[in-house]
Design a protein around this motif. Structure first.
Motif, mmCIF file in Angstrom:
data_model
loop_
_atom_site.group_PDB
_atom_site.id
_atom_site.type_symbol
_atom_site.label_atom_id
_atom_site.label_comp_id
_atom_site.label_asym_id
_atom_site.label_seq_id
_atom_site.Cartn_x
_atom_site.Cartn_y
_atom_site.Cartn_z
ATOM 1 N N LEU A 67 -26.618 14.096 -26.909
ATOM 2 C CA LEU A 67 -26.210 12.964 -26.077
ATOM 3 C C LEU A 67 -24.972 12.345 -26.713
ATOM 4 O O LEU A 67 -24.835 12.359 -27.935
ATOM 5 N N GLN A 68 -24.066 11.836 -25.885
ATOM 6 C CA GLN A 68 -22.848 11.237 -26.427
ATOM 7 C C GLN A 68 -22.755 9.758 -26.050
ATOM 8 O O GLN A 68 -23.106 9.371 -24.942
ATOM 9 N N ILE A 69 -22.286 8.977 -26.992
ATOM 10 C CA ILE A 69 -22.074 7.555 -26.714
ATOM 11 C C ILE A 69 -20.588 7.266 -26.854
ATOM 12 O O ILE A 69 -19.979 7.630 -27.862
ATOM 13 N N ILE A 70 -20.015 6.634 -25.843
ATOM 14 C CA ILE A 70 -18.629 6.217 -25.985
ATOM 15 C C ILE A 70 -18.558 4.694 -26.048
ATOM 16 O O ILE A 70 -19.093 3.998 -25.187
ATOM 17 N N VAL A 71 -17.974 4.214 -27.129
ATOM 18 C CA VAL A 71 -17.773 2.779 -27.272
ATOM 19 C C VAL A 71 -16.359 2.497 -26.782
ATOM 20 O O VAL A 71 -15.382 2.790 -27.467
ATOM 21 N N SER A 72 -16.264 1.961 -25.579
ATOM 22 C CA SER A 72 -14.959 1.780 -24.973
ATOM 23 C C SER A 72 -14.390 0.419 -25.349
ATOM 24 O O SER A 72 -15.094 -0.584 -25.354
ATOM 25 N N LEU A 73 -13.118 0.428 -25.669
ATOM 26 C CA LEU A 73 -12.476 -0.821 -26.091
ATOM 27 C C LEU A 73 -11.530 -1.313 -25.002
ATOM 28 O O LEU A 73 -10.393 -1.703 -25.263
ATOM 29 N N LEU A 74 -11.994 -1.281 -23.781
ATOM 30 C CA LEU A 74 -11.142 -1.649 -22.646
ATOM 31 C C LEU A 74 -10.579 -3.063 -22.749
ATOM 32 O O LEU A 74 -9.521 -3.355 -22.198
ATOM 33 N N TYR A 75 -11.277 -3.939 -23.461
ATOM 34 C CA TYR A 75 -10.800 -5.331 -23.508
ATOM 35 C C TYR A 75 -9.425 -5.451 -24.162
ATOM 36 O O TYR A 75 -8.678 -6.390 -23.907
ATOM 37 N N HIS A 76 -9.080 -4.452 -25.006
ATOM 38 C CA HIS A 76 -7.765 -4.498 -25.664
ATOM 39 C C HIS A 76 -6.610 -4.389 -24.666
ATOM 40 O O HIS A 76 -5.469 -4.704 -25.001
ATOM 41 N N TYR A 77 -6.914 -3.903 -23.472
ATOM 42 C CA TYR A 77 -5.832 -3.746 -22.490
ATOM 43 C C TYR A 77 -5.222 -5.076 -22.081
ATOM 44 O O TYR A 77 -4.200 -5.121 -21.415
ATOM 45 N N LYS A 78 -5.857 -6.168 -22.489
ATOM 46 C CA LYS A 78 -5.241 -7.461 -22.156
ATOM 47 C C LYS A 78 -3.859 -7.575 -22.799
ATOM 48 O O LYS A 78 -2.927 -8.132 -22.212
ATOM 49 N N THR A 79 -3.731 -7.046 -23.998
ATOM 50 C CA THR A 79 -2.438 -7.073 -24.689
ATOM 51 C C THR A 79 -1.380 -6.324 -23.875
ATOM 52 O O THR A 79 -0.265 -6.803 -23.664
ATOM 53 N N MET A 80 -1.803 -5.145 -23.398
ATOM 54 C CA MET A 80 -0.872 -4.341 -22.609
ATOM 55 C C MET A 80 -0.545 -5.025 -21.277
ATOM 56 O O MET A 80 0.610 -5.047 -20.830
ATOM 57 N N ALA A 81 -1.569 -5.630 -20.674
ATOM 58 C CA ALA A 81 -1.381 -6.323 -19.395
ATOM 59 C C ALA A 81 -0.365 -7.452 -19.548
ATOM 60 O O ALA A 81 0.503 -7.658 -18.702
ATOM 61 N N LEU A 130 -19.674 -1.028 -23.337
ATOM 62 C CA LEU A 130 -18.481 -1.805 -23.001
ATOM 63 C C LEU A 130 -18.500 -3.081 -23.843
ATOM 64 O O LEU A 130 -19.041 -4.102 -23.434
ATOM 65 N N ALA A 131 -17.941 -2.948 -25.024
ATOM 66 C CA ALA A 131 -17.956 -4.080 -25.943
ATOM 67 C C ALA A 131 -16.961 -5.136 -25.473
ATOM 68 O O ALA A 131 -15.925 -4.801 -24.896
ATOM 69 N N ASN A 132 -17.286 -6.383 -25.697
ATOM 70 C CA ASN A 132 -16.330 -7.444 -25.389
ATOM 71 C C ASN A 132 -16.556 -8.676 -26.251
ATOM 72 O O ASN A 132 -17.400 -9.514 -25.949
ATOM 73 N N PRO A 133 -15.770 -8.790 -27.321
ATOM 74 C CA PRO A 133 -15.902 -10.005 -28.128
ATOM 75 C C PRO A 133 -15.196 -11.204 -27.482
ATOM 76 O O PRO A 133 -15.324 -12.318 -27.964
ATOM 77 N N LYS A 134 -14.440 -10.977 -26.399
ATOM 78 C CA LYS A 134 -13.651 -12.066 -25.794
ATOM 79 C C LYS A 134 -14.292 -12.511 -24.480
ATOM 80 O O LYS A 134 -14.091 -11.901 -23.439
ATOM 81 N N ARG A 135 -15.088 -13.565 -24.572
ATOM 82 C CA ARG A 135 -15.809 -14.011 -23.381
ATOM 83 C C ARG A 135 -15.563 -15.476 -23.055
ATOM 84 O O ARG A 135 -16.289 -16.087 -22.266
ATOM 85 N N GLY A 136 -14.606 -16.067 -23.685
ATOM 86 C CA GLY A 136 -14.345 -17.505 -23.483
ATOM 87 C C GLY A 136 -13.574 -17.763 -22.200
ATOM 88 O O GLY A 136 -13.221 -16.840 -21.456
ATOM 89 N N VAL A 137 -13.310 -19.040 -21.926
ATOM 90 C CA VAL A 137 -12.624 -19.396 -20.679
ATOM 91 C C VAL A 137 -11.209 -18.819 -20.614
ATOM 92 O O VAL A 137 -10.669 -18.607 -19.531
ATOM 93 N N ASP A 138 -10.602 -18.532 -21.775
ATOM 94 C CA ASP A 138 -9.260 -17.927 -21.780
ATOM 95 C C ASP A 138 -9.283 -16.480 -21.294
ATOM 96 O O ASP A 138 -8.250 -15.909 -20.966
ATOM 97 N N ASP A 139 -10.471 -15.892 -21.346
ATOM 98 C CA ASP A 139 -10.537 -14.447 -21.126
ATOM 99 C C ASP A 139 -11.429 -14.062 -19.956
ATOM 100 O O ASP A 139 -12.013 -12.983 -19.945
ATOM 101 N N LEU A 140 -11.505 -14.946 -18.974
ATOM 102 C CA LEU A 140 -12.357 -14.623 -17.826
ATOM 103 C C LEU A 140 -11.846 -13.382 -17.096
ATOM 104 O O LEU A 140 -12.617 -12.677 -16.451
ATOM 105 N N ASP A 141 -10.542 -13.105 -17.230
ATOM 106 C CA ASP A 141 -10.016 -11.890 -16.595
ATOM 107 C C ASP A 141 -10.591 -10.629 -17.240
ATOM 108 O O ASP A 141 -10.838 -9.635 -16.567
ATOM 109 N N ILE A 142 -10.868 -10.711 -18.555
ATOM 110 C CA ILE A 142 -11.489 -9.559 -19.224
ATOM 111 C C ILE A 142 -12.926 -9.402 -18.744
ATOM 112 O O ILE A 142 -13.388 -8.298 -18.434
ATOM 113 N N VAL A 143 -13.619 -10.550 -18.667
ATOM 114 C CA VAL A 143 -15.019 -10.518 -18.208
ATOM 115 C C VAL A 143 -15.089 -9.882 -16.820
ATOM 116 O O VAL A 143 -15.934 -9.027 -16.550
ATOM 117 N N GLU A 144 -14.149 -10.290 -15.968
ATOM 118 C CA GLU A 144 -14.138 -9.767 -14.602
ATOM 119 C C GLU A 144 -13.843 -8.258 -14.590
ATOM 120 O O GLU A 144 -14.520 -7.474 -13.923
#
Lengths: 228, 497
Positions: free
Chosen positions: B392-406, B441-455
């Motif tokens: 079985l494979q587990i992928i820990v995706s760091l999609l939240y980092h794309y905020k920097t790129m965005a 789908l890890a996400n350490p950024k869940r504050g009001v500044d980062d609702l776009d990441i949550v979404e």
């Protein structure tokens, strides 16, 4: 298994309004259910003691045996490793003195040699009825509380699983030159304890502690059966 | 002491009429007081859910709501009914229940409170009356409950106008109404689809044993979750759950486990056999999966739904960050799995795909850069799956980092993060390799500044689920859930052999 003989032991104890079986009675009951127990003889005087000692052979254990004593160690009622008739007579007198206020005879018992001590038991859960316990015995029972339970009736698989479930499960494996404990007999003992719980509603709790592994064979060395 | 017949077996055809009623009465619908009552709440909820049967609201004063006229009495409803929702005052419940029974209802859910939970003589007697009526031929869910949720028919819990209508394999039995509605809501975004959810409250008639028996035989149900505080009959429960786990996994959250008791006991055995220890042992004995809270229950059910029925001992983990390896190995060991170093050939193939420097193709595989393209990740997982030991494979995706790129690109993160492509490609890897992939789908950024990441991550989660990949919030929880699957199938296989 000898259900009637076991029932008679319980009946007579209840008839005397006792809340515990004596160690001697408890082991008789266990033996009726096929559990391996120490060879032992109940004696009331010096002559009986000498005869019993010759029959069992040294070293011996002498224990005050009364249904009123649940935890004998704390009360100086146990003398272990007795090597001669002289020692046996001295121990006998001491135990008799301590017993004087209550009543009871003295149990002459073989000393079982083995450095591995287990505990087995049975308790009645309000929801699930008789449940069987297995764990590390002797002084470690209370210190480590490394035990597991299964609801009765137990299958052989249940018994084997609960033996594997304790943290110290290696104790029954081959270890430091000691052979692996006889797991089949251990499992059978656990199954039988559950059976006793199911057969006799009057048996409230059972403690077998220690169950010593002698070479690879488990033997019940001390037993407490609480009625209620 | 009130005695009644216990554990009457529920008939399958009655249960079908209860979960999929064609004609449904709601007794106690009032539009007074701003329509805050349970009855009107249910009517609104059922309409919003698109309940497919006919609804007959009952109110002694008459009235109407949303085009439906209220009947003054249950007796006035034309023809038979299949099921009733009862939300009248406790003292009026027996009469209403009896009327529904006479109307031919197979069952009723009683939302009203004011029964044995009050621990008064009146409350107990009133509940006893309910049990007596039930014994005469109507199955009762409740009282003091939130009712039944069945996506197939559109029956919904109180207050659940917005639950999913997609049916699935998860059933949930709960003494607590709050737990039932919470799991139903949680399931909607976590990817758990339900067959039946039953909040049975005081359980005057149907409760853990009868409902378990029913769900064991229910073809729509593949995994059963339970929240329980007390049970009525330990022996019957033991037998019912043991039978259930032979067919399907049962995940149990047991509330109210007190420490070893205040009971007067003599032996060590009794003093060590407190209710917590005995419960844990019994659940293990019957091969039920025990969890500590509702979140863990949901995660376990998710793993059971998405993973094939087998034991997974060796995993590959793909992610980024130095501590990943340590965290992954710690969790794997704790839950009885390992993360073996990849075979040299496989490792070499993986490393050729990874950006340099900083990456590693050992296992866990460190991709070193959060912006590695989905196409590359696809190849990496494909390559790692070639190691025969990996199950079985587990992928820990760091999609939240794309905020920097965005931010750099001046676009919203949901447009920049390639979650859709990633989910589709990984779904393809599972199909091609036959080895399941679990996404974190890890996400350490869940504050009001980062609702776009949550979404964005909520959207990503939905895409992963759509492609058959279960999603967890962190690695430890993912591995724990896989561990539950292992525990269950390992013992089941042993029992069957």
């Amino acid at each position: 298994m000898n259900h009637n003989s076991a029932a008679n032991i319980i009946k007579s104890a209840l008839g005397e309004k006792r809340s515990c079986l004596s160690e001697y009675e408890a082991k008789l009951l266990l033996a009726f259910y096929g559990l391996p127990v120490t060879r032992e003889v109940l004696v009331n005087n010096a002559d009986e003691l000498k005869a019993a000692a010759r029959q069992i052979g040294y070293p011996l254990a002498l224990k005050g045996c009364s249904s009123e004593i649940a935890h004998k160690t704390e009360q100086g009622l146990i003398h272990l490793g007795i090597q001669s008739e002289g020692e046996a007579l001295v121990a006998f007198e001491e135990i008799r003195k301590k017993l004087a206020e209550g009543h009871g005879a003295v149990l002459v018992q073989e000393m079982v040699r083995g450095s591995r001590e287990l505990v087995m038991g049975m308790t009645r859960d309000e929801q699930f009825g008789p449940c069987v316990m297995f764990g590390l015995g002797g002084i470690f029972t209370e210190i480590l509380r490394d035990v597991s339970f299964r609801k009765a009736p137990l299958s052989e698989l249940d018994a084997r699983e609960m033996m594997r479930e304790i943290r110290g499960n290696k104790i029954i494996d081959a270890f430091r030159g000691m052979p692996a404990a006889d797991a089949k007999t251990l499992a059978q003992m656990l199954i039988s304890l559950g059976r006793i719980g199911l057969d006799f509603r009057e048996v409230k709790e059972i403690d077998l502690n220690p169950v010593i592994i002698a070479a690879d064979k488990p033997v019940v060395v001390d037993a407490l059966i609480v009625l209620g | 002491m009130i005695v009644r017949k216990m554990n009457l077996k529920a008939k399958k055809e009655d249960m079908e009429r209860i979960f999929h009623p064609r004609r449904l009465a709601i007794v106690g619908v009032s539009t007074d007081g701003g329509a805050r009552g349970f009855g009107i709440g249910m009517l609104v909820g059922l309409q919003a859910m698109g309940f497919e049967g006919e609804v007959f609201p009952v109110n002694p004063k008459g009235g109407s709501y949303a085009g439906l006229n209220f009947y003054k009495k249950v007796e006035d409803i034309p023809g038979q009914i299949d099921f009733a929702i009862i939300a009248v005052a406790a003292k009026d419940v027996p009469e209403a229940l009896e009327a529904c029974r006479k109307k031919g209802a197979a069952g009723a859910e009683i939302l009203s409170a004011g029964f044995s939970e009050l621990a008064t003589k009146e409350g107990r007697e009133l509940e006893h009356k309910i049990s007596e009526i039930a014994d005469r031929g109507i199955r009762v869910v409740g009282p003091n409950c939130f009712g039944i949720y069945c996506p197939g028919s559109g029956l919904t819990l109180l207050p659940g106008p917005d639950l999913s209508r997609i049916s699935g394999p998860v059933a949930f039995l709960s003494q607590s109404g709050g737990m039932a509605i919470d799991l139903a809501h949680k399931g909607k975004w976590m990817g758990l689809n339900f067959s039946k959810v039953v909040s049975f409250g005081n359980g005057a008639d149907l409760r853990e044993v009868q409902l378990l028996d029913y769900l064991t035989e229910d073809d729509e149900t593949g995994v059963i979750g339970m929240y329980m505080e007390g049970i009525k009959d330990g022996e019957a429960f033991f037998n019912a759950i043991k039978k259930a786990t032979k067919k399907k996994p049962v995940v149990v959250c047991k509330g109210g486990l007190s420490a070893a008791g205040q009971r007067m006991v003599v032996s060590h055995t009794a003093s060590m056999g407190g209710s917590r220890v005995i419960w844990e042992s019994v659940l293990r004995q019957v091969n039920a999966i025990q969890v500590q809270n509702l979140q863990e229950l949901a995660e376990a059910c998710l793993a059971f739904c998405f993973l094939p029925p087998k034991v997974f001992r060796r995993l590959s983990v793909i992610g980024g960050g130095g501590a990943l390896g340590v965290t992954a190995c710690d969790a794997a060991e704790k839950f009885g799995m390992e993360i073996p170093a990849l075979e040299p050939v496989v490792r070499k193939n993986v490393e050729e795909l990874l950006p340099k420097p900083g990456s590693s193709g050992a296992n866990p595989i460190d991709v070193a850069n959060p912006f590695v393209e989905p196409k590359i990740l696809q190849k990496v997982l494909h390559a790692a799956a070639q190691d025969e030991r990996v199950e079985l494979q587990i992928i820990v995706s760091l999609l939240y980092h794309y905020k920097t790129m965005a931010r750099m690109l001046g676009k919203p993160i949901a447009q920049v993060a390639p979650y859709r492509e990633l989910a589709e490609l990984l779904g393809g890897v599972v199909r091609e390799t036959g080895k399941p992939i679990v996404a974190v789908l890890a996400n350490p950024k869940r504050g009001v500044d980062d609702l776009d990441i949550v979404e964005m991550l909520a959207l990503a989660r939905a895409e992963f689920i759509k492609n058959g990949l279960p999603v967890f919030d962190d690695l430890h929880e993912a591995i724990r859930a896989i561990g539950h699957v292992n525990t269950y199938y390992e013992k089941r296989i042993k029992n069957e052999s």
